[in-house]
Design a protein around this motif. Structure first.
Motif, PDB file in Angstrom:
ATOM      1  N   ASN A   1       0.946  -1.336  -0.012  1.00 48.43           N
ATOM      2  CA  ASN A   1       0.111   0.087   0.107  1.00 48.43           C
ATOM      3  C   ASN A   1       0.816   1.288   0.051  1.00 48.43           C
ATOM      4  O   ASN A   1       0.482   2.425  -0.565  1.00 48.43           O
ATOM      5  CB  ASN A   1      -0.866  -0.115   1.072  1.00 48.43           C
ATOM      6  CG  ASN A   1      -2.019  -1.099   0.953  1.00 48.43           C
ATOM      7  OD1 ASN A   1      -2.150  -1.621   0.037  1.00 48.43           O
ATOM      8  ND2 ASN A   1      -2.692  -1.263   2.303  1.00 48.43           N
ATOM      9  N   ASP A   2       1.992   1.408   0.918  1.00 49.28           N
ATOM     10  CA  ASP A   2       2.707   2.541   1.172  1.00 49.28           C
ATOM     11  C   ASP A   2       3.793   2.635  -0.308  1.00 49.28           C
ATOM     12  O   ASP A   2       4.555   1.557  -0.622  1.00 49.28           O
ATOM     13  CB  ASP A   2       3.576   2.480   2.311  1.00 49.28           C
ATOM     14  CG  ASP A   2       4.195   3.669   2.544  1.00 49.28           C
ATOM     15  OD1 ASP A   2       3.467   4.630   2.583  1.00 49.28           O
ATOM     16  OD2 ASP A   2       5.264   3.709   3.111  1.00 49.28           O
ATOM     17  N   PRO A   3       3.874   3.656  -0.924  1.00 50.02           N
ATOM     18  CA  PRO A   3       3.256   5.032  -0.731  1.00 50.02           C
ATOM     19  C   PRO A   3       1.874   5.454  -1.115  1.00 50.02           C
ATOM     20  O   PRO A   3       1.609   6.780  -1.540  1.00 50.02           O
ATOM     21  CB  PRO A   3       4.176   6.034  -1.141  1.00 50.02           C
ATOM     22  CG  PRO A   3       4.987   5.289  -2.214  1.00 50.02           C
ATOM     23  CD  PRO A   3       4.787   3.779  -1.975  1.00 50.02           C
ATOM     24  N   TRP A   4       1.188   4.321  -1.842  1.00 48.16           N
ATOM     25  CA  TRP A   4      -0.253   4.349  -2.579  1.00 48.16           C
ATOM     26  C   TRP A   4      -1.218   4.118  -1.266  1.00 48.16           C
ATOM     27  O   TRP A   4      -1.033   3.434  -0.497  1.00 48.16           O
ATOM     28  CB  TRP A   4      -0.423   3.598  -3.750  1.00 48.16           C
ATOM     29  CG  TRP A   4       1.046   3.855  -4.587  1.00 48.16           C
ATOM     30  CD1 TRP A   4       1.975   3.233  -4.782  1.00 48.16           C
ATOM     31  CD2 TRP A   4       0.827   4.906  -5.533  1.00 48.16           C
ATOM     32  NE1 TRP A   4       2.690   3.923  -5.561  1.00 48.16           N
ATOM     33  CE2 TRP A   4       2.004   4.723  -6.263  1.00 48.16           C
ATOM     34  CE3 TRP A   4      -0.047   5.701  -5.802  1.00 48.16           C
ATOM     35  CZ2 TRP A   4       2.428   5.611  -7.279  1.00 48.16           C
ATOM     36  CZ3 TRP A   4       0.235   6.504  -7.187  1.00 48.16           C
ATOM     37  CH2 TRP A   4       1.580   6.322  -7.939  1.00 48.16           C
ATOM     38  N   VAL A   5      -2.448   4.593  -1.690  1.00 52.47           N
ATOM     39  CA  VAL A   5      -3.404   4.182  -0.777  1.00 52.47           C
ATOM     40  C   VAL A   5      -4.648   3.550  -1.334  1.00 52.47           C
ATOM     41  O   VAL A   5      -5.037   3.843  -2.612  1.00 52.47           O
ATOM     42  CB  VAL A   5      -4.344   5.522  -0.166  1.00 52.47           C
ATOM     43  CG1 VAL A   5      -5.520   5.249   0.521  1.00 52.47           C
ATOM     44  CG2 VAL A   5      -3.206   6.201   0.757  1.00 52.47           C
TER      45      VAL A   5
END
Length: 259
Positions: free
Chosen positions: A80-84
């Protein structure tokens, strides 16, 4: 006696006169021969010397392929990180198994996603994308120099193989490069690699390493990156980004003419 003399003189004069045959022969005049003119043949006539025109030599375009330096970072989309991960009425954004997917379920729905904690100035971004169920004016895009969820540059490609560049400020798009044919086939059936090169005010867009166009704008000088997808009909659209690499570039103020 005198008569005899006269007769003798007459006979002598008769003997001296020419005969008819000799007169005819004397009267015959040989004709002058007719002069015959013979033309002179020029076996090697002079010909005009052709003017030699040098062939045009194409000037190499240094921007035809992207030029960049060291790798800044590579994003494998492994978590997930750095996306949400998120879900809303239009569909969902999910990162897993090495891909970032934007899946649109709603009619004429759109999805955005932004990479957290990313601030870049001059760089070359390259990402590979696969599209499922792509039709007509369905679109996908790469966002760069992001300065908030409604302010960024947006490179777009639709399912007809057309490409465009927009500057979005406060949610309002301004066209920098209008829709024009790109170097991809309609339907986007094959994976494509999108490259975004930026240095100073110069922006160059590449598809599969081929320059599509160059634009100039310094409205945004730096910012983050993200992705975009839009379904133009009621058909679901899924866009999968499978890699992301960002490289350094040297700042330049020289713009290369658009081919």
């Amino acid at each position: 006696m005198g008569l005899v003399v006269i007769l003798l003189l007459g006979m002598m004069l008769s003997a001296c006169l020419p005969t008819d045959d000799s007169v005819a022969e004397t009267a015959t005049v040989s004709a002058m021969p007719t002069s015959t003119f013979t033309a002179t043949v020029d076996w090697f006539p002079a010909t005009a010397t052709p003017t030699i025109v040098p062939a045009d030599t194409a000037t190499p375009n240094p921007a035809a392929t992207p030029v960049y330096g060291s790798l800044i970072f590579s994003d494998p989309f492994s978590g997930n990180d750095p996306w949400v991960n998120e879900q809303n009425g239009n569909g969902y954004v999910i990162v897993k198994e090495g891909a970032l997917s934007l899946a649109i379920k709603a009619e004429k729905g759109s999805l955005f996603t932004f990479r957290n904690n990313t601030m870049l100035t001059n760089y070359y971004l390259e990402t590979t994308v696969n599209v499922g169920l792509c039709k007509g004016d369905d679109q996908l895009g790469v966002l760069f120099r992001v300065n908030g969820s409604q302010s960024f540059y947006r490179f777009l490609i639709n399912c007809q193989g057309m490409v465009s560049l927009q500057q979005v400020a406060g949610g309002t798009p301004v066209v920098l490069v209008d829709w024009a044919p790109g170097s991809v086939s309609a339907g986007l059936y094959q994976p494509i690699t999108i490259g975004v090169w930026q240095s100073g005010s110069v922006i160059r867009i590449y598809i599969n390493g081929i320059l599509q166009f160059e634009a100039t704008s310094d409205y945004y000088k730096s910012g983050g990156i993200g992705f975009y997808a839009h379904a133009d009909s009621d058909t679901p659209l899924t866009v999968n980004f499978t890699s992301l690499n960002v490289f350094e570039v040297a700042r330049t103020s020289t713009a290369t003419p658009t081919p």
